[in-house]
Design a protein around this motif. Structure first.
Motif, PDB file in Angstrom:
ATOM      1  N   VAL A  46      -3.736   3.465   7.046  1.00  0.00           N
ATOM      2  CA  VAL A  46      -3.140   2.235   6.527  1.00  0.00           C
ATOM      3  C   VAL A  46      -4.219   1.165   6.568  1.00  0.00           C
ATOM      4  N   ILE A  47      -4.532   0.577   5.393  1.00  0.00           N
ATOM      5  CA  ILE A  47      -5.614  -0.409   5.301  1.00  0.00           C
ATOM      6  C   ILE A  47      -5.106  -1.678   4.652  1.00  0.00           C
ATOM      7  N   ASP A  48      -5.870  -2.741   4.838  1.00  0.00           N
ATOM      8  CA  ASP A  48      -5.601  -4.014   4.184  1.00  0.00           C
ATOM      9  C   ASP A  48      -5.992  -3.905   2.712  1.00  0.00           C
ATOM     10  N   LYS A  49      -5.093  -4.268   1.810  1.00  0.00           N
ATOM     11  CA  LYS A  49      -5.325  -4.074   0.384  1.00  0.00           C
ATOM     12  C   LYS A  49      -6.471  -4.929  -0.129  1.00  0.00           C
ATOM     13  N   SER A  50      -6.677  -6.096   0.437  1.00  0.00           N
ATOM     14  CA  SER A  50      -7.714  -6.994  -0.058  1.00  0.00           C
ATOM     15  C   SER A  50      -9.085  -6.715   0.544  1.00  0.00           C
ATOM     16  N   SER A  51      -9.151  -6.373   1.823  1.00  0.00           N
ATOM     17  CA  SER A  51     -10.450  -6.186   2.490  1.00  0.00           C
ATOM     18  C   SER A  51     -10.841  -4.739   2.681  1.00  0.00           C
ATOM     19  N   GLY A  52      -9.872  -3.811   2.642  1.00  0.00           N
ATOM     20  CA  GLY A  52     -10.176  -2.409   2.881  1.00  0.00           C
ATOM     21  C   GLY A  52     -10.327  -2.046   4.334  1.00  0.00           C
ATOM     22  N   GLU A  53     -10.091  -3.000   5.242  1.00  0.00           N
ATOM     23  CA  GLU A  53     -10.223  -2.721   6.664  1.00  0.00           C
ATOM     24  C   GLU A  53      -8.942  -2.076   7.202  1.00  0.00           C
ATOM     25  N   THR A 111      -0.484  17.104   4.764  1.00  0.00           N
ATOM     26  CA  THR A 111      -0.140  16.256   3.633  1.00  0.00           C
ATOM     27  C   THR A 111      -0.715  14.867   3.859  1.00  0.00           C
ATOM     28  N   LYS A 112      -1.438  14.357   2.880  1.00  0.00           N
ATOM     29  CA  LYS A 112      -2.048  13.043   2.984  1.00  0.00           C
ATOM     30  C   LYS A 112      -1.055  11.976   2.542  1.00  0.00           C
ATOM     31  N   ALA A 113      -1.026  10.853   3.272  1.00  0.00           N
ATOM     32  CA  ALA A 113      -0.148   9.734   2.939  1.00  0.00           C
ATOM     33  C   ALA A 113      -0.854   8.433   3.296  1.00  0.00           C
ATOM     34  N   ASP A 114      -1.827   8.027   2.459  1.00  0.00           N
ATOM     35  CA  ASP A 114      -2.555   6.785   2.680  1.00  0.00           C
ATOM     36  C   ASP A 114      -1.793   5.620   2.056  1.00  0.00           C
ATOM     37  N   ALA A 115      -1.989   4.430   2.614  1.00  0.00           N
ATOM     38  CA  ALA A 115      -1.275   3.258   2.108  1.00  0.00           C
ATOM     39  C   ALA A 115      -2.143   2.025   2.251  1.00  0.00           C
ATOM     40  N   SER A 116      -1.990   1.082   1.289  1.00  0.00           N
ATOM     41  CA  SER A 116      -2.660  -0.210   1.327  1.00  0.00           C
ATOM     42  C   SER A 116      -1.598  -1.290   1.352  1.00  0.00           C
ATOM     43  N   LEU A 117      -1.588  -2.111   2.387  1.00  0.00           N
ATOM     44  CA  LEU A 117      -0.585  -3.158   2.544  1.00  0.00           C
ATOM     45  C   LEU A 117      -1.169  -4.502   2.130  1.00  0.00           C
ATOM     46  N   ALA A 118      -0.375  -5.254   1.336  1.00  0.00           N
ATOM     47  CA  ALA A 118      -0.784  -6.585   0.903  1.00  0.00           C
ATOM     48  C   ALA A 118      -0.204  -7.631   1.852  1.00  0.00           C
ATOM     49  N   LEU A 119      -0.892  -8.742   1.997  1.00  0.00           N
ATOM     50  CA  LEU A 119      -0.405  -9.825   2.838  1.00  0.00           C
ATOM     51  C   LEU A 119       0.895 -10.388   2.286  1.00  0.00           C
TER      52      LEU A 119
END
Length: 437
Positions: A46-53, A111-119
């Motif tokens: 799970v990463i930050d959508k804007s920074s990729g961190e 099974t891969k389940a990656d996600a990007s969360l927006a502020l």
């Protein structure tokens, strides 16, 4: 006059070993209990959508199952579930929640389940989280490239997985202004490998070849890479002795699952393959490049000054102590061959990746002319003293390996160990015909 001579030489690479420890802040770790025979594994980041961190301690809930885990220091999570279709809900403070529907879990598979969360919109509280970015994510590499103070090209593990490339040498060929020589040495902007250098996880990586500055990139399998970057300009924190490019290699620390791959290769050329190849009786380990003991001097061989003081009978006895391998013979050169192997797995807090490569190659250089001339002085012209036609038969082997291991020290740190070896050997048989006055 007909003369023959044989020459064998062994060329050995170096071993690079690094040992280090990294201390990290405490964070809740996902469950690492071994899966049962009838369950599957869901992993992701799970990463930050804007920074990729990565987002630390983000919640991951299996909707309707009453099971929730939190991400670790790298933003990763791991859940064991029976086979079936599930819905995951990812959430974190100050971020908009996200749901992944229709996630299919199969027994004994990952099974891969990656996600990007927006502020979240309208957030009034500002929280700054300082953590190492996940360099395997493409979003992270794009952000690093955009913010980088140097001219660089980066490749993430996500992009590598989508390509058919098997090692780092083939991967960097897709980078602009980069070419590969001999399928392993990097050329940046037309400058040879002597103008390039390499880093491994931020540390200077010595070359395993004393005649070249950059390491052979085909030693690094694609499955081992977290990211790869080609830096083309300078900053104060980088080595200042490269003018072409700096290859920055980052290896994975923990394989997500058991991985195993192997490959075989063959090839040849019309000048050598299945043609006459001159050789001699060598040692049994020559094919592995380990024949140096077979060629060592006999016991009691003196240096040149002491040898000159020996009698003729003593010199003759010393000569007879050498192995009788002076005669050469012709045989048919087989095709070139090669093999590679890579394996990796994680056992609780311990993870490892091991790779090996082995190649053989036959070469011939025929009709080489060697001539020597003697200066006769002012009154005599330059005279030809020797004239030989030379044929060289060269047998080359390569044996290389890469080992990287990591051990997590609870929630507060980790130890890592890396070792690299590349052993290159060549065996040359030279046959000369001509005259010597």
């Amino acid at each position: 006059m007909i003369g023959g001579r044989t020459l064998g030489a062994v060329y050995v690479g170096v071993v690079v070993v690094s040992l280090g420890a990294v201390v990290m802040a405490r964070a809740e770790q996902p469950s690492t209990s071994p899966p049962s025979a009838d369950t599957g594994t869901v992993t992701g980041i799970v990463i930050d959508k804007s920074s990729g961190e990565p987002i630390i301690e983000a919640g991951v809930e299996v909707v309707g199952e009453g099971k929730t885990v939190k991400t670790d220091l790298d933003g990763r999570f791991r859940i064991q579930l029976p086979p079936g279709s599930y819905e995951l809900r990812m959430f974190a403070p100050l971020y908009q929640g996200l749901r992944l529907k229709g996630l299919v879990v199969k027994a004994n598979q990952v099974t891969k389940a990656d996600a990007s969360l927006a502020l979240a919109q309208g957030s009034t509280q500002v929280v700054e989280v300082i953590a190492q970015a996940n360099k395997a994510a493409e979003a992270t590499q794009l952000t690093l490239r955009k913010k980088s103070p140097v001219v660089s090209d980066t490749v993430s593990a996500e992009v590598i997985k989508k390509s058919p490339d098997s090692d780092a040498a083939k991967i960097v060929q897709r980078v602009p202004a980069v070419t590969i020589r001999d399928n392993k040495f990097v050329f940046v902007r037309g400058l040879g490998e002597r103008y390039s250098s390499a880093l491994l996880n931020g540390s200077r990586l010595p070359s395993t070849d004393p005649e070249k500055r950059v390491v052979p990139l085909d030693l690094f399998p694609a499955d081992f890479l977290e990211s790869l970057a080609i830096l083309k300009s300078y900053t104060p924190d980088l080595p200042g002795d490269f003018s072409g490019g700096l290859v920055d290699i980052h290896l994975r620390e923990f394989p997500e699952k058991f991985t195993f791959s192997t490959g075989l290769a063959t090839g040849g050329n019309t000048q050598t393959t299945l043609q006459d190849f001159r050789t001699y009786r060598g040692g049994g380990l020559d094919y592995l490049g380990l024949g140096s003991n077979f060629r060592k001097l006999p016991e009691g061989v003196p240096d040149t000054a002491d040898f000159r003081r020996l009698s003729l009978s003593e010199r003759d006895a010393l000569g007879r102590s050498f192995k009788d391998i002076w005669n050469t013979h012709l045989e048919q050169a087989p095709p070139n061959s090669g093999a590679n192997l890579a394996v990796g797995d994680t056992f609780g807090p311990f993870g490892f990746s091991l790779a090996g490569i082995y190649t053989t190659e036959y070469k011939t250089v025929n009709d080489r002319i060697e001539r020597q001339f003697v200066n006769g002085g002012p009154s005599n012209p330059v005279a030809l003293s020797s004239n030989f036609n030379v044929d060289d038969s060269i047998f080359e082997t390569r044996l290389g390996g890469l080992l990287t291991t990591t051990y997590k020290l609870g929630d507060t740190g980790k130890l890592f160990f890396r070792s690299l070896i590349d052993r290159n050997t060549f065996d040359t048989t030279t046959f000369e015909t001509g005259t010597d006055t």
